[in-house]
Design a protein around this motif. Structure first.
Motif, PDB file in Angstrom:
ATOM      1  N   ASP A  39      47.896  45.821  25.944  1.00  0.00           N
ATOM      2  CA  ASP A  39      46.457  45.286  26.166  1.00  0.00           C
ATOM      3  C   ASP A  39      45.537  45.900  26.098  1.00  0.00           C
ATOM      4  O   ASP A  39      44.653  46.587  26.529  1.00  0.00           O
ATOM      5  CB  ASP A  39      47.294  44.525  27.473  1.00  0.00           C
ATOM      6  CG  ASP A  39      47.886  43.601  27.947  1.00  0.00           C
ATOM      7  OD1 ASP A  39      48.877  42.942  26.822  1.00  0.00           O
ATOM      8  OD2 ASP A  39      49.095  43.633  28.599  1.00  0.00           O
ATOM      9  N   THR A  87      55.463  34.376  37.866  1.00  0.00           N
ATOM     10  CA  THR A  87      55.419  35.468  38.169  1.00  0.00           C
ATOM     11  C   THR A  87      54.232  35.466  39.374  1.00  0.00           C
ATOM     12  O   THR A  87      54.632  35.597  40.929  1.00  0.00           O
ATOM     13  CB  THR A  87      56.426  36.594  37.953  1.00  0.00           C
ATOM     14  OG1 THR A  87      55.054  38.102  37.349  1.00  0.00           O
ATOM     15  CG2 THR A  87      57.964  37.178  37.235  1.00  0.00           C
ATOM     16  N   ARG A  96      51.257  49.320  31.700  1.00  0.00           N
ATOM     17  CA  ARG A  96      50.209  50.318  32.445  1.00  0.00           C
ATOM     18  C   ARG A  96      50.982  51.778  32.071  1.00  0.00           C
ATOM     19  O   ARG A  96      50.049  52.639  31.345  1.00  0.00           O
ATOM     20  CB  ARG A  96      49.030  49.841  33.011  1.00  0.00           C
ATOM     21  CG  ARG A  96      47.886  48.901  32.739  1.00  0.00           C
ATOM     22  CD  ARG A  96      47.528  48.207  34.086  1.00  0.00           C
ATOM     23  NE  ARG A  96      48.534  47.043  33.742  1.00  0.00           N
ATOM     24  CZ  ARG A  96      48.563  45.999  34.763  1.00  0.00           C
ATOM     25  NH1 ARG A  96      47.539  46.414  35.862  1.00  0.00           N
ATOM     26  NH2 ARG A  96      49.545  45.570  35.448  1.00  0.00           N
TER      27      ARG A  96
HETATM   28  O1  C5P Z   1      50.641  47.071  31.642  1.00  0.00           O
HETATM   29  P1  C5P Z   1      51.903  46.322  32.217  1.00  0.00           P
HETATM   30  O2  C5P Z   1      52.631  46.834  32.278  1.00  0.00           O
HETATM   31  O3  C5P Z   1      51.362  45.564  33.942  1.00  0.00           O
HETATM   32  O4  C5P Z   1      51.865  45.577  31.650  1.00  0.00           O
HETATM   33  C1  C5P Z   1      52.872  44.177  31.556  1.00  0.00           C
HETATM   34  C2  C5P Z   1      52.758  43.257  30.467  1.00  0.00           C
HETATM   35  O5  C5P Z   1      53.972  42.006  30.867  1.00  0.00           O
HETATM   36  C3  C5P Z   1      51.412  42.511  30.442  1.00  0.00           C
HETATM   37  O6  C5P Z   1      50.950  42.003  29.194  1.00  0.00           O
HETATM   38  C4  C5P Z   1      51.488  41.150  30.930  1.00  0.00           C
HETATM   39  O7  C5P Z   1      50.659  39.718  31.224  1.00  0.00           O
HETATM   40  C5  C5P Z   1      52.781  40.546  30.380  1.00  0.00           C
HETATM   41  N1  C5P Z   1      54.040  39.696  31.495  1.00  0.00           N
HETATM   42  C6  C5P Z   1      53.603  40.036  33.716  1.00  0.00           C
HETATM   43  N2  C5P Z   1      54.311  38.994  34.261  1.00  0.00           N
HETATM   44  C7  C5P Z   1      55.212  37.784  33.651  1.00  0.00           C
HETATM   45  C8  C5P Z   1      55.008  37.723  32.424  1.00  0.00           C
HETATM   46  C9  C5P Z   1      53.991  38.516  31.141  1.00  0.00           C
HETATM   47  O8  C5P Z   1      53.288  41.013  33.158  1.00  0.00           O
HETATM   48  N3  C5P Z   1      55.089  36.988  34.116  1.00  0.00           N
END
Ligand code: C5P
Length: 233
Positions: free
Chosen positions: A10, A118, A209
């Motif tokens: 991201d 979610t 992240r």
């Molecule tokens: O930074 P982080 O570990 O929170 O990133 C999680 C990734 O998964 C992001 O790209 C987010 O858009 C994606 N995602 C999420 N929850 C979902 C679907 C996709 O966090 N239910």
């Protein structure tokens, strides 16, 4: 064994994304390209990552009429992505059209579906006219997804145990909201550690992240891969 770790790339531009990726090895992770990077850096970015040897999950959550979704899935497959996704709430006809569009390819990408985002609460589902609890709607859409012939679903780690029981082993579960012990939660509320997610039956964990914003991403990647390996043993 290939890594179960998918890093959510991201970043706001190709420069930042490629700089980050320049230190990574395709043996240690796969990469997820979502809206932000795709809209700013386009298909060229995806081609570049694949050229470097990475498996790319194109996370663009397609949701449109069946014919349009079938066409975009074909176009995405031409990029040689490893995995892509659609919204299960687009319905079986849409999912089957997407599946059929990839069916005659020699080495088709994996096609998975997003169930209920979610971020949606039970109340928010009611607001858009879905009179079911989020967890029941997830189950309903999961059954529909498997019946439509897709390879798996994006789900929260909390849903994984249930979906694994419901749908058996021949169905991929891909899970974001993963936080190694001690990592900042960010805006994720229901999180699980990499080891617990794998024990819950998850096939691939998506981590953004905690890796991309770490001062030592390679160390975090190594720790996650080690944690996952020992959880499987
Ligand atoms: O930074 P982080 O570990 O929170 O990133 C999680 C990734 O998964 C992001 O790209 C987010 O858009 C994606 N995602 C999420 N929850 C979902 C679907 C996709 O966090 N239910």
């Amino acid at each position: 064994m290939s890594s179960k770790l998918i890093i959510a790339l991201d970043f706001p531009s190709s420069v930042e994304a490629l700089e980050f990726v320049s230190n990574l090895s395709p043996n240690d992770c796969k990469l997820k390209v979502g809206f932000e990077l795709f809209v700013s850096a386009g298909p060229e970015m995806v081609r570049e990552l694949i050229k470097k040897g990475f498996d790319v999950f194109l996370d663009l959550k397609f949701h449109d009429i069946p014919n349009t979704v079938a066409s975009v899935c074909k176009a995405a497959a031409k990029l040689d992505v490893w995995m892509m996704n659609v919204h299960a709430s687009g319905g079986s006809e849409m999912m089957k059209a997407a599946h059929n569009a990839l069916d005659d390819l020699h080495n088709p990408p994996k096609l998975i579906a997003v169930s209920v985002l979610t971020s949606m609460s039970d109340e928010q589902l009611q607001e858009i006219g879905v009179d079911a609890l989020a967890k029941d709607q997830v189950r309903h859409l999961a059954r529909l997804t498997k019946k439509a012939g897709l390879d798996g679903m994006v789900c929260s780690a909390q849903e994984a145990i249930l979906l694994r029981e419901l749908l058996g082993n021949d169905f991929l579960l891909v899970t974001p909201g993963i936080r190694p012990k001690g990592a900042d939660m960010g805006d994720q509320s229901r999180v699980m550690t990499p080891a617990d997610a794998v024990k819950a039956g998850v096939d691939y964990i998506v981590v953004g992240r905690p890796i991309t914003q770490s001062s030592n991403p390679l160390k975090v990647i190594q720790e996650i891969n080690d944690e996952v390996k020992s959880a499987i043993l």
